[in-house]
Design a protein around this motif. Structure first.
Motif, short mmCIF file in Angstrom:
data_model
loop_
_atom_site.label_atom_id
_atom_site.label_comp_id
_atom_site.label_asym_id
_atom_site.label_seq_id
_atom_site.Cartn_x
_atom_site.Cartn_y
_atom_site.Cartn_z
N LYS A 293 0.83 -1.19 0.00
CA LYS A 293 0.00 0.00 0.00
C LYS A 293 0.87 1.25 0.00
CE LYS A 293 -3.83 -2.16 2.49
NZ LYS A 293 -4.72 -2.07 3.69
N THR A 294 0.38 2.26 -0.72
CA THR A 294 1.11 3.52 -0.76
C THR A 294 0.96 4.23 0.58
OG1 THR A 294 0.64 3.71 -3.12
CG2 THR A 294 1.34 5.70 -1.97
N PRO A 295 2.06 4.52 1.24
CA PRO A 295 1.95 5.16 2.55
C PRO A 295 1.39 6.57 2.43
CG PRO A 295 4.24 5.11 1.84
CD PRO A 295 3.47 4.29 0.85
N MET A 296 0.51 6.91 3.34
CA MET A 296 -0.06 8.24 3.37
C MET A 296 0.90 9.22 4.04
SD MET A 296 -2.99 8.37 1.91
CE MET A 296 -4.26 7.27 1.28
N PRO A 297 0.86 10.49 3.63
CA PRO A 297 1.69 11.48 4.34
C PRO A 297 1.33 11.54 5.82
CG PRO A 297 0.85 12.36 2.26
CD PRO A 297 0.16 11.05 2.47
N LYS A 298 2.31 11.90 6.62
CA LYS A 298 2.11 11.87 8.07
C LYS A 298 1.09 12.90 8.54
CE LYS A 298 6.76 10.13 9.06
NZ LYS A 298 8.03 10.38 9.80
N ASP A 299 0.93 14.00 7.79
CA ASP A 299 0.00 15.03 8.25
C ASP A 299 -1.42 14.79 7.77
OD1 ASP A 299 0.69 15.43 5.63
OD2 ASP A 299 0.76 17.62 5.76
N TRP A 300 -1.68 13.71 7.04
CA TRP A 300 -3.04 13.39 6.61
C TRP A 300 -3.76 12.66 7.74
CZ3 TRP A 300 -4.13 12.19 0.83
CH2 TRP A 300 -3.48 13.14 0.04
N GLU B 263 -7.76 11.04 9.24
CA GLU B 263 -9.14 10.66 8.94
C GLU B 263 -10.07 11.81 9.34
OE1 GLU B 263 -10.01 7.03 10.91
OE2 GLU B 263 -9.13 5.78 9.33
N THR B 264 -10.89 12.21 8.38
CA THR B 264 -11.76 13.36 8.57
C THR B 264 -13.19 12.98 8.22
OG1 THR B 264 -9.92 14.81 7.95
CG2 THR B 264 -12.12 15.79 7.98
N LEU B 265 -14.12 13.40 9.04
CA LEU B 265 -15.54 13.19 8.75
C LEU B 265 -16.05 14.32 7.87
CD1 LEU B 265 -17.04 11.96 12.15
CD2 LEU B 265 -16.88 10.68 10.01
N LYS C 53 -16.12 9.10 6.07
CA LYS C 53 -14.81 9.25 6.72
C LYS C 53 -13.74 9.02 5.67
CE LYS C 53 -14.17 7.44 10.77
NZ LYS C 53 -13.94 6.44 11.85
N CYS C 54 -12.93 10.06 5.43
CA CYS C 54 -11.90 10.00 4.39
C CYS C 54 -10.56 10.43 4.99
CB CYS C 54 -12.25 10.92 3.21
SG CYS C 54 -13.87 10.59 2.47
N VAL C 55 -9.49 9.92 4.39
CA VAL C 55 -8.14 10.31 4.79
C VAL C 55 -7.74 11.50 3.93
CG1 VAL C 55 -5.75 9.55 5.04
CG2 VAL C 55 -7.62 7.92 5.40
N LEU C 56 -7.62 12.67 4.57
CA LEU C 56 -7.43 13.92 3.84
C LEU C 56 -6.25 14.70 4.39
CD1 LEU C 56 -11.15 15.08 3.65
CD2 LEU C 56 -9.84 13.92 1.87
N PRO C 57 -5.71 15.62 3.59
CA PRO C 57 -4.64 16.51 4.07
C PRO C 57 -5.21 17.57 5.00
CG PRO C 57 -5.23 17.07 1.83
CD PRO C 57 -6.00 15.82 2.16
N PRO C 58 -4.37 18.44 5.55
CA PRO C 58 -4.87 19.49 6.47
C PRO C 58 -5.90 20.39 5.81
CG PRO C 58 -2.48 19.29 6.61
CD PRO C 58 -2.90 18.42 5.46
#
Length: 245
Positions: free
Chosen positions: A114-121, A123-125, A185-190
Motif C-alpha cells: 500500500k502507498t503510505p499516506m503522508p504523516k500530516d493526513w 481521517e476526517t468526517l 470518513k476520508c483520509v485527507l490533508p490538512p
C-alpha cells in the motif's frame, strides 16, 4: 474307662518326639548346605571376565578396513580417505536453469504494498456529501475523488442490446441514493489544502470504492484492488454493464 492323666501323658510324648524329628531334619539341612558351599569353588570360575573400557566422549572410533561394495547401479565404488567425504564428479555443462513454475493459486500471492499516506493526513468526517458524478462528491467545501474507482461522467451513455441509455446520470443518482447525506470518513490533508484530491473513504464499515465498483456504478482503476469486483459486476450485468435502469 477314660483316664485323662494317661491321655495327657501320651500327648506330651508325641510332641516331644515330633520336636526331636524337626531338630534332626534341620541339622541335616545345615550339614548339606555347608557341603555345597565348600564344593562350589570347584564348579564356579575363580576369575571374573574382563571387558574393554568404554570410549571417552568425543573420541573417534576407527572405521573397519573391509571392502566397501556400492549397490547403486552404474556407480562403481571409489576408495576415499576415512576422514574425507568427496562429492561425485559433476559436469557443469549439463546443468540447465529452467523457469519457476507458476503459483498454484492466487491465495499465496503477496498483495501489492500500500502507498503510505503522508504523516500530516488524518481521517476526517465529511458531513452531508453530495455526488456530482459516479465516483466524485463534494462535502464541506471539498471535492473528493474516490480512490481506486474510475469515475463515470454524467454525460456518458451506455448501450445494451441496441438500447442506449444515460448510464452516467443513473450512476450519479445511485451514488446519491446510497449516501443519503450520511457522513463519510476520508483520509485527507490538512484543512488549508482545498484542492481536488483522491482519497479512500468509508461509510460506516463499508468501503465506498468497493461498493461503487461491485454494483457497477464505477470501474476499477488499473492495478487497483477492485479488479475482481468489476469482473463480478460485468458478469452479473450490474449497473452500467446491464440493461437500462
Amino acid at each position: 474307662m477314660y483316664d485323662p492323666v494317661k491321655r495327657w501323658g501320651a500327648l506330651v510324648g508325641e510332641v516331644k518326639s515330633t520336636g526331636r524329628l524337626a531338630m534332626t531334619l534341620g541339622g541335616l539341612g545345615l550339614v548339606a548346605g555347608a557341603l555345597m558351599i565348600a564344593g562350589s569353588r570347584h564348579w564356579l570360575p575363580t576369575t571374573l571376565p574382563s571387558f574393554p573400557p568404554p570410549p571417552e566422549a568425543g573420541e573417534a572410533q576407527p572405521a573397519p578396513h573391509g571392502p566397501v561394495h556400492d549397490a547403486r547401479p552404474g556407480q562403481p565404488a571409489r576408495r576415499i580417505a576415512e576422514d574425507l567425504i568427496a562429492p561425485p564428479p559433476l559436469d557443469v555443462a549439463g546443468i540447465e536453469r529452467i523457469e519457476a513454475r507458476p503459483p498454484l493459486g492466487e491465495l499465496g500471492l503477496a498483495s501489492p504494498p500500500k502507498t503510505p499516506m503522508p504523516k500530516d493526513w488524518r481521517e476526517t468526517l465529511l458531513y452531508r456529501p453530495v455526488a456530482i458524478s459516479s465516483a466524485v462528491f463534494e462535502a464541506m467545501g471539498r471535492r473528493v475523488i474516490v480512490s481506486g474507482a474510475v469515475d463515470i461522467g454524467p454525460a456518458r451513455t451506455c448501450s445494451f442490446d441496441d438500447a442506449i441509455w444515460p448510464c452516467g446520470q443513473r450512476a450519479r443518482a445511485a451514488f446519491n441514493a446510497w449516501l443519503r447525506g450520511r457522513a463519510l470518513k476520508c483520509v485527507l490533508p490538512p484543512d488549508g489544502d482545498r484542492f481536488v484530491i483522491a482519497a479512500s473513504c468509508t461509510l460506516g464499515k463499508q468501503d465506498v470504492g468497493a461498493w461503487l465498483v461491485a454494483n457497477g456504478w464505477a470501474m476499477a482503476a488499473p492495478g487497483g484492488t477492485y479488479g475482481k469486483a468489476e469482473s463480478v459486476a460485468r458478469g452479473a450485468q450490474m449497473g452500467i454493464f446491464g440493461p437500462p435502469q
